[in-house]
Design a protein around this motif. Structure first.
Motif, PDB file in Angstrom:
ATOM      1  N   PRO A  26       0.846  -1.203   0.000  1.00 27.98           N
ATOM      2  CA  PRO A  26       0.000   0.000   0.000  1.00 27.98           C
ATOM      3  C   PRO A  26       0.877   1.247   0.000  1.00 27.98           C
ATOM      4  O   PRO A  26       1.923   1.283   0.649  1.00 27.98           O
ATOM      5  CB  PRO A  26      -0.797  -0.131   1.303  1.00 27.98           C
ATOM      6  CG  PRO A  26      -0.012  -1.062   2.154  1.00 27.98           C
ATOM      7  CD  PRO A  26       0.680  -1.998   1.218  1.00 27.98           C
ATOM      8  N   ILE A  27       0.472   2.261  -0.740  1.00 29.45           N
ATOM      9  CA  ILE A  27       1.354   3.415  -0.938  1.00 29.45           C
ATOM     10  C   ILE A  27       1.303   4.423   0.196  1.00 29.45           C
ATOM     11  O   ILE A  27       2.252   5.191   0.399  1.00 29.45           O
ATOM     12  CB  ILE A  27       1.043   4.118  -2.270  1.00 29.45           C
ATOM     13  CG1 ILE A  27      -0.427   4.568  -2.302  1.00 29.45           C
ATOM     14  CG2 ILE A  27       1.353   3.204  -3.439  1.00 29.45           C
ATOM     15  CD1 ILE A  27      -0.764   5.411  -3.524  1.00 29.45           C
ATOM     16  N   LEU A  28       0.205   4.468   0.951  1.00 33.38           N
ATOM     17  CA  LEU A  28       0.104   5.418   2.056  1.00 33.38           C
ATOM     18  C   LEU A  28      -1.038   5.005   2.965  1.00 33.38           C
ATOM     19  O   LEU A  28      -1.821   4.104   2.651  1.00 33.38           O
ATOM     20  CB  LEU A  28      -0.110   6.841   1.546  1.00 33.38           C
ATOM     21  CG  LEU A  28      -1.517   7.250   1.051  1.00 33.38           C
ATOM     22  CD1 LEU A  28      -1.575   8.759   0.903  1.00 33.38           C
ATOM     23  CD2 LEU A  28      -1.852   6.592  -0.267  1.00 33.38           C
ATOM     24  N   ASP A  29      -1.137   5.688   4.109  1.00 33.75           N
ATOM     25  CA  ASP A  29      -2.255   5.473   5.026  1.00 33.75           C
ATOM     26  C   ASP A  29      -3.430   6.323   4.553  1.00 33.75           C
ATOM     27  O   ASP A  29      -3.275   7.524   4.274  1.00 33.75           O
ATOM     28  CB  ASP A  29      -1.864   5.864   6.448  1.00 33.75           C
ATOM     29  CG  ASP A  29      -0.783   4.965   7.013  1.00 33.75           C
ATOM     30  OD1 ASP A  29      -1.052   3.768   7.197  1.00 33.75           O
ATOM     31  OD2 ASP A  29       0.327   5.458   7.263  1.00 33.75           O
ATOM     32  N   MET A  30      -4.606   5.709   4.499  1.00 30.54           N
ATOM     33  CA  MET A  30      -5.754   6.413   3.941  1.00 30.54           C
ATOM     34  C   MET A  30      -7.038   5.863   4.547  1.00 30.54           C
ATOM     35  O   MET A  30      -7.116   4.688   4.916  1.00 30.54           O
ATOM     36  CB  MET A  30      -5.765   6.215   2.415  1.00 30.54           C
ATOM     37  CG  MET A  30      -6.913   6.876   1.684  1.00 30.54           C
ATOM     38  SD  MET A  30      -6.931   6.405  -0.083  1.00 30.54           S
ATOM     39  CE  MET A  30      -5.317   6.971  -0.620  1.00 30.54           C
ATOM     40  N   MET A  31      -8.034   6.707   4.657  1.00 22.45           N
ATOM     41  CA  MET A  31      -9.349   6.263   5.117  1.00 22.45           C
ATOM     42  C   MET A  31     -10.412   7.052   4.369  1.00 22.45           C
ATOM     43  O   MET A  31     -10.261   8.262   4.146  1.00 22.45           O
ATOM     44  CB  MET A  31      -9.511   6.499   6.609  1.00 22.45           C
ATOM     45  CG  MET A  31     -10.849   6.004   7.169  1.00 22.45           C
ATOM     46  SD  MET A  31     -11.458   7.045   8.523  1.00 22.45           S
ATOM     47  CE  MET A  31     -11.975   8.501   7.624  1.00 22.45           C
ATOM     48  N   VAL A  32     -11.483   6.386   3.972  1.00 21.42           N
ATOM     49  CA  VAL A  32     -12.636   7.075   3.400  1.00 21.42           C
ATOM     50  C   VAL A  32     -13.873   6.615   4.148  1.00 21.42           C
ATOM     51  O   VAL A  32     -14.050   5.424   4.426  1.00 21.42           O
ATOM     52  CB  VAL A  32     -12.768   6.807   1.879  1.00 21.42           C
ATOM     53  CG1 VAL A  32     -12.958   5.323   1.588  1.00 21.42           C
ATOM     54  CG2 VAL A  32     -13.905   7.629   1.283  1.00 21.42           C
ATOM     55  N   ALA A  33     -14.709   7.584   4.506  1.00 16.55           N
ATOM     56  CA  ALA A  33     -15.929   7.291   5.245  1.00 16.55           C
ATOM     57  C   ALA A  33     -17.127   7.726   4.405  1.00 16.55           C
ATOM     58  O   ALA A  33     -17.236   8.916   4.037  1.00 16.55           O
ATOM     59  CB  ALA A  33     -15.926   8.025   6.581  1.00 16.55           C
ATOM     60  N   ASP A  34     -18.021   6.772   4.107  1.00 18.15           N
ATOM     61  CA  ASP A  34     -19.150   7.012   3.215  1.00 18.15           C
ATOM     62  C   ASP A  34     -18.618   7.679   1.941  1.00 18.15           C
ATOM     63  O   ASP A  34     -17.612   7.261   1.394  1.00 18.15           O
ATOM     64  CB  ASP A  34     -20.211   7.862   3.923  1.00 18.15           C
ATOM     65  CG  ASP A  34     -20.807   7.114   5.125  1.00 18.15           C
ATOM     66  OD1 ASP A  34     -20.775   5.872   5.123  1.00 18.15           O
ATOM     67  OD2 ASP A  34     -21.281   7.773   6.060  1.00 18.15           O
TER      68      ASP A  34
END
Length: 268
Positions: A211-219
């Protein structure tokens, strides 16, 4: 002889530090207890041996007695065996912590009842990116997002190094009825406790190569991006997190993470 004396002084300094930092004794208490370990003494002898002013010796000995480190036999003060005194102190500190924790829980309930009605929720519209620095600010924003969202996907890279902190926020969040997915780097190894917690919380796991980076998506509302500081790239605690509330960006980010999720394996 000089070497032995140096070792003794170093031992005493280390012992004083631990007694103060870990077991909440003050400087006078630590010095007097260590001095008494050599032999029982009366108050004047204690003052001389520990280097504590005589007027302070009396209240310090009384405090040490209450904390289970010293007992008075006639006019002589005797130390309690360290293994017994320290174990007793641990038990007392644990009880105090649990009592304080219960009080804080009650205070939290009262404060939420008093302050929650005054909170004005921001409209769910686009806003400028916000920089979050440190685990506390990042974790509080994450908790807020988890509370209001229904479908969340995490892509984890360096954040695996602070998984214990992240687990605390996941445990605090009301995840019932929500879908939470975490995509981990292939080399990440979770403990039995980690796996039991994710199962308990209903979190779905997958593993992905590089994985290239830390990421989060919510809805299709919120995105959080982890950006390590150039000066300290290997330290996840120093990372800057960018929080973006933008529906168009969140939608495209979700599409990308859904593709990653679908191409990830469900086992390491």
């Amino acid at each position: 002889m000089a070497t032995v004396l140096c070792d003794t002084v170093s031992m005493q300094r280390d012992a004083e530090r631990l007694l103060k930092e870990e077991f909440k004794l003050n400087s006078y208490e630590s010095r007097i207890y260590i001095a008494l370990l050599k032999r029982g003494m009366n108050s004047k002898e204690v003052s001389s041996a520990a280097g504590v002013p005589l007027p302070r010796v009396y209240d310090t000995l009384r405090s040490l007695s209450e904390k289970g480190f010293v007992e008075q036999i006639g006019g002589v003060y005797e130390p309690i065996l360290p293994s017994i005194a320290i174990e007793s102190r641990i038990s007392k500190l644990k009880a105090t912590f649990e009592e304080e924790h219960a009080h804080r829980g009650n205070a939290k309930k009262t404060l939420v009842e008093l302050l929650q009605p005054t909170y004005k929720r921001r409209p769910e519209k686009s806003q400028d990116p916000v920089l979050l620095k440190g685990l506390d600010s990042t974790g509080n924003r994450l908790l807020s997002i988890l509370t209001s969202s229904k479908d969340v996907i995490f892509l984890v890279r360096k954040a695996i190094k602070v998984k214990e902190a992240l687990k605390r926020y996941l445990e605090l969040a009301p995840l019932g009825g929500k879908r939470v997915r975490i995509i981990l780097p292939r080399q990440a190894r979770l403990t039995k406790d980690d796996l039991e917690l994710t199962k308990k919380l209903g979190i779905e796991l997958a593993w992905y190569d590089n994985p290239i980076l830390d990421m989060m998506v919510a809805d299709e509302v919120d995105v959080m991006l982890g950006v390590p500081e150039p000066t300290n790239e290997e330290d996840p605690f120093s990372a800057i997190v960018i929080w973006i509330r933008n529906e168009a960006f969140a939608r495209s980010t979700r599409e990308a993470l859904e593709e990653v999720w679908n191409s990830s394996s469900r086992s390491p």
